[in-house]
Design a protein around this motif. Sequence first.
Motif, PDB file in Angstrom:
ATOM      1  N   ASN A   1       0.842  -1.207   0.000  1.00 53.41           N
ATOM      2  CA  ASN A   1       0.000   0.000   0.000  1.00 53.41           C
ATOM      3  C   ASN A   1       0.872   1.251   0.000  1.00 53.41           C
ATOM      4  N   HIS A   2       1.907   1.192  -0.829  1.00 51.47           N
ATOM      5  CA  HIS A   2       2.835   2.335  -0.933  1.00 51.47           C
ATOM      6  C   HIS A   2       3.216   2.480  -2.396  1.00 51.47           C
ATOM      7  N   HIS A   3       2.855   3.598  -2.997  1.00 49.71           N
ATOM      8  CA  HIS A   3       2.895   3.697  -4.452  1.00 49.71           C
ATOM      9  C   HIS A   3       3.887   4.746  -4.915  1.00 49.71           C
TER      10      HIS A   3
ATOM     11  N   SER B   1       7.792   9.307  -1.521  1.00 48.42           N
ATOM     12  CA  SER B   1       7.504  10.099  -0.330  1.00 48.42           C
ATOM     13  C   SER B   1       6.252   9.496   0.303  1.00 48.42           C
ATOM     14  N   THR B   2       6.038   9.785   1.569  1.00 45.54           N
ATOM     15  CA  THR B   2       4.858   9.254   2.242  1.00 45.54           C
ATOM     16  C   THR B   2       3.887  10.400   2.486  1.00 45.54           C
ATOM     17  N   HIS B   3       2.832  10.416   1.701  1.00 42.04           N
ATOM     18  CA  HIS B   3       1.903  11.542   1.760  1.00 42.04           C
ATOM     19  C   HIS B   3       1.279  11.635   3.149  1.00 42.04           C
ATOM     20  N   ASP B   4       0.948  10.467   3.702  1.00 40.10           N
ATOM     21  CA  ASP B   4       0.317  10.440   5.020  1.00 40.10           C
ATOM     22  C   ASP B   4       1.229  11.033   6.103  1.00 40.10           C
TER      23      ASP B   4
END
Length: 98
Positions: free
Chosen positions: A55-57, A72-75
């Motif tokens: 679950n990382h795109h 990058s991790t938007h969350d």
Amino acid sequence: MERLSDSDRAELLPGLDGWTMVEGRDAIQKRYAFDSFIQAFGFMAQVALVAEAMNHHPEWFNVYGTVDVTLSTHDADGLSRRDVELARRMDQIAAGAG
Ligand code: HBI
């Protein structure tokens, strides 16, 4: 997901092969260069399965054999361990060991 601490960055980021910080953004980037569009697309297809499972795109852009990737991790509004993990998996896949 938490943003990487300064000490995590110092420990983890130098160990990544060819990944660099994006100017003006808390993200890492790398350009993969394959010999053909089919190789590039095959790489992307394999990464897509891994990314979906995590679950990382990736943010990416493909032209012929070139794939430009930004992670990058938007969350988390920045880099997290998940970006480091996906970067490693992408390098394994690019090396044919994925
Ligand atoms: N991919 N790179 C990246 N960063 C995220 O924060 C992220 C993602 N894919 C899915 C996802 N987050 C979801 O958890 C949320 O957007 C709902």
